[in-house]
Design a protein around this motif. Structure first.
Motif, PDB file in Angstrom:
ATOM      1  N   LEU A  95     -65.506  -7.889  23.862  1.00  0.00           N
ATOM      2  CA  LEU A  95     -64.236  -7.619  23.205  1.00  0.00           C
ATOM      3  C   LEU A  95     -64.158  -8.330  21.868  1.00  0.00           C
ATOM      4  CD1 LEU A  95     -61.400  -6.432  23.192  1.00  0.00           C
ATOM      5  CD2 LEU A  95     -60.621  -8.432  24.484  1.00  0.00           C
ATOM      6  N   ALA A  96     -64.596  -9.583  21.862  1.00  0.00           N
ATOM      7  CA  ALA A  96     -64.557 -10.340  20.610  1.00  0.00           C
ATOM      8  C   ALA A  96     -65.450  -9.689  19.562  1.00  0.00           C
ATOM      9  CB  ALA A  96     -65.006 -11.782  20.872  1.00  0.00           C
ATOM     10  N   THR A  97     -66.610  -9.193  19.992  1.00  0.00           N
ATOM     11  CA  THR A  97     -67.513  -8.518  19.060  1.00  0.00           C
ATOM     12  C   THR A  97     -66.872  -7.255  18.519  1.00  0.00           C
ATOM     13  OG1 THR A  97     -69.417  -9.365  20.283  1.00  0.00           O
ATOM     14  CG2 THR A  97     -69.815  -7.523  18.776  1.00  0.00           C
ATOM     15  N   ILE A 133     -66.695  -0.592  15.549  1.00  0.00           N
ATOM     16  CA  ILE A 133     -66.651  -0.575  17.017  1.00  0.00           C
ATOM     17  C   ILE A 133     -65.214  -0.439  17.500  1.00  0.00           C
ATOM     18  CG2 ILE A 133     -67.117  -1.915  19.099  1.00  0.00           C
ATOM     19  CD1 ILE A 133     -69.501  -3.144  17.649  1.00  0.00           C
ATOM     20  N   ALA A 134     -64.308  -1.144  16.833  1.00  0.00           N
ATOM     21  CA  ALA A 134     -62.896  -1.053  17.218  1.00  0.00           C
ATOM     22  C   ALA A 134     -62.375   0.363  17.040  1.00  0.00           C
ATOM     23  CB  ALA A 134     -62.066  -2.026  16.396  1.00  0.00           C
ATOM     24  N   ALA A 135     -62.769   1.017  15.933  1.00  0.00           N
ATOM     25  CA  ALA A 135     -62.308   2.382  15.680  1.00  0.00           C
ATOM     26  C   ALA A 135     -62.831   3.344  16.723  1.00  0.00           C
ATOM     27  CB  ALA A 135     -62.751   2.823  14.280  1.00  0.00           C
ATOM     28  N   ILE A 136     -64.109   3.191  17.095  1.00  0.00           N
ATOM     29  CA  ILE A 136     -64.684   4.055  18.125  1.00  0.00           C
ATOM     30  C   ILE A 136     -63.963   3.863  19.448  1.00  0.00           C
ATOM     31  CG2 ILE A 136     -66.756   4.473  19.517  1.00  0.00           C
ATOM     32  CD1 ILE A 136     -68.400   3.813  17.007  1.00  0.00           C
ATOM     33  N   ALA A 137     -63.685   2.594  19.792  1.00  0.00           N
ATOM     34  CA  ALA A 137     -62.978   2.299  21.049  1.00  0.00           C
ATOM     35  C   ALA A 137     -61.591   2.918  21.048  1.00  0.00           C
ATOM     36  CB  ALA A 137     -62.902   0.797  21.267  1.00  0.00           C
ATOM     37  N   VAL A 138     -60.888   2.774  19.904  1.00  0.00           N
ATOM     38  CA  VAL A 138     -59.552   3.347  19.799  1.00  0.00           C
ATOM     39  C   VAL A 138     -59.593   4.856  19.972  1.00  0.00           C
ATOM     40  CG1 VAL A 138     -57.693   3.847  18.152  1.00  0.00           C
ATOM     41  CG2 VAL A 138     -58.525   1.506  18.402  1.00  0.00           C
ATOM     42  N   SER A 139     -60.561   5.501  19.322  1.00  0.00           N
ATOM     43  CA  SER A 139     -60.681   6.950  19.413  1.00  0.00           C
ATOM     44  C   SER A 139     -61.001   7.406  20.832  1.00  0.00           C
ATOM     45  CB  SER A 139     -61.761   7.449  18.454  1.00  0.00           C
ATOM     46  OG  SER A 139     -61.413   7.161  17.126  1.00  0.00           O
ATOM     47  N   MET A 140     -61.878   6.664  21.529  1.00  0.00           N
ATOM     48  CA  MET A 140     -62.221   7.024  22.896  1.00  0.00           C
ATOM     49  C   MET A 140     -61.022   6.908  23.825  1.00  0.00           C
ATOM     50  SD  MET A 140     -66.022   5.326  23.291  1.00  0.00           S
ATOM     51  CE  MET A 140     -66.106   5.751  25.025  1.00  0.00           C
TER      52      MET A 140
END
Length: 404
Positions: free
Chosen positions: A75-77, A84-91
């Motif tokens: 999560l910290a990474t 990575i944050a944008a991909i996670a948000v989109s998923m």
């Protein structure tokens, strides 16, 4: 592009996706203090940055054990990397959109009643149900609910044979009707694939039983089953119950189970059955009804009724009391009586779901039926709840025709 069109997505999800897109493009998005560069300055996570994140995580975990939960390093990474944050948000947004789309689809009726020229949605839907064979596989020859006694309900509906409950219903309806045994002509209005017609024909071998349906596939299947079972005194005709061409005073018993729900003109339905009934003959029918008003339906009740109308191609329901008023309004019927058998029939809804869960293989073998079968399961449960809370009632109606 994950599910449906962007225009059909809830506004909150569109906003969520837009934020993710902005983050992935580095449009003013800045990582926490640990990462000093934006994504537009560095498109990859530098090894040195990862090392810093790990060191920071180790120090934080040592200082505060609460932070050392599984996955906290990942999560910290992710937080340290806008990509990575944008991909996670989109998923996550895509998954939420998918769930919302599924829920909306399952709660929006998709088989509304319609009739235009030669097309009738009731005929179309029953043709499809008959051809795919799933309804017959689970419900047998009788496309109607079953009857469960007080003792059987107390013992648990799964202890009773699902198909036997349907035969019990026919016997109970016949007993309740008060019809005699010396009948020569019987009409089954909305006969389905003819299960009740053949049962009555076997029970009264001296009578001729005529079953009518608006579905040509049902008539074809009913005729074939009568031939297979050697029931020569049962015959089936393709006929609209609102425009029967039988002469007046033709039948000793006019019978129906769960066909009134599909009639776009309930008054005409009752009048036609009364017209073809012989003087002194018996009319008896069972039908799903909504509760009497007033009190008026609440918005939630209205939404439920709209779904139940539109998912199984019902034009509308009326109350048991309204059916009785229509029967009395014919002027030719005596001894009009009614009852509510919701209690006796309500186990059928979940029992029908259970037999499908217990034996799913016919559905598994026909992938093109999966979505419709899922929708039918949802509708069965919603029917169960509507009958449980009193919004829906199971109408039983009977009368005798006045002597000329």
């Amino acid at each position: 592009r994950t599910v449906g069109s962007i225009s059909s997505m809830p506004r909150g999800i569109i906003t969520f996706l837009a934020l993710g897109l902005l983050a992935s493009q580095g449009a003013g998005f800045r990582a926490p203090a640990l990462r000093r560069t934006t994504l537009s300055q560095s498109r990859t996570v530098a090894p040195a940055d990862v090392a810093l994140v790990r060191a920071h995580h180790a120090r934080s975990a040592a200082a505060s054990p609460v932070m050392a939960f599984p996955g906290s390093q990942l999560l910290a990474t992710a937080v340290a990397s806008p990509r990575i944050a944008a991909i996670a948000v989109s998923m996550v947004a895509a998954m939420i959109a998918g769930v919302l789309y599924l829920v909306k689809s399952l709660t929006t009726p998709q088989r509304k009643y319609s009739a235009d020229g030669d097309f009738n949605s009731v005929q179309s839907e029953y043709n499809a149900w008959t051809k795919d064979g799933i309804l017959e596989y689970y419900w047998g020859e009788h496309i109607h609910l079953g009857y469960y006694t007080d003792a059987e309900r107390a013992a648990g509906y799964k202890k009773k044979d699902f198909i036997k409950a349907k035969y019990d219903f026919i016997d109970e309806q016949l007993k309740w009707s008060g019809a005699g045994t010396d009948m020569k002509t019987i009409l089954d209005v909305g006969c389905g694939i003819g299960g009740t017609s053949r049962y009555l024909a076997k029970k009264f071998p001296g009578a001729t039983v005529t079953g009518i349906s608006i579905s040509d596939e049902q008539v074809k299947r009913a005729t074939q089953l009568a031939k297979d079972q050697n029931v020569p005194n049962a015959k089936f005709e393709l006929k609209d119950a609102l425009k029967m061409d039988f002469p007046d005073n033709s039948f000793d018993l006019v019978w129906a189970i769960e066909s009134g729900e599909h009639m776009p003109d309930k008054k005409k339905y009752v009048e036609e059955m009364a017209r073809v009934l012989k003087p002194g003959g018996t009319m008896v029918f069972a039908t799903w009804c909504q509760r009497e008003t007033p009190p008026e339906f609440t918005p939630q009740e209205r939404d439920t009724l709209d779904f139940l109308y539109g998912e199984w191609t019902h034009p509308y329901f009326i109350s048991i009391e309204e059916y009785a008023r229509l029967m009395e309004g014919t002027g030719v019927l005596d001894n009009v009586a009614s009852d509510d058998w919701a209690k006796e029939t309500i186990p059928s809804w979940r029992h029908s779901i259970w037999v499908g869960v217990w034996d799913p293989w016919i559905v598994v073998s026909k992938p093109w039926t999966w979505w419709k079968t899922l929708r039918d399961g949802v509708t069965l449960e919603r029917m169960h709840r509507a009958f449980s809370n009193g919004l829906m009632r199971y109408g039983m109606l009977k009368a005798k025709k006045k002597m000329a």
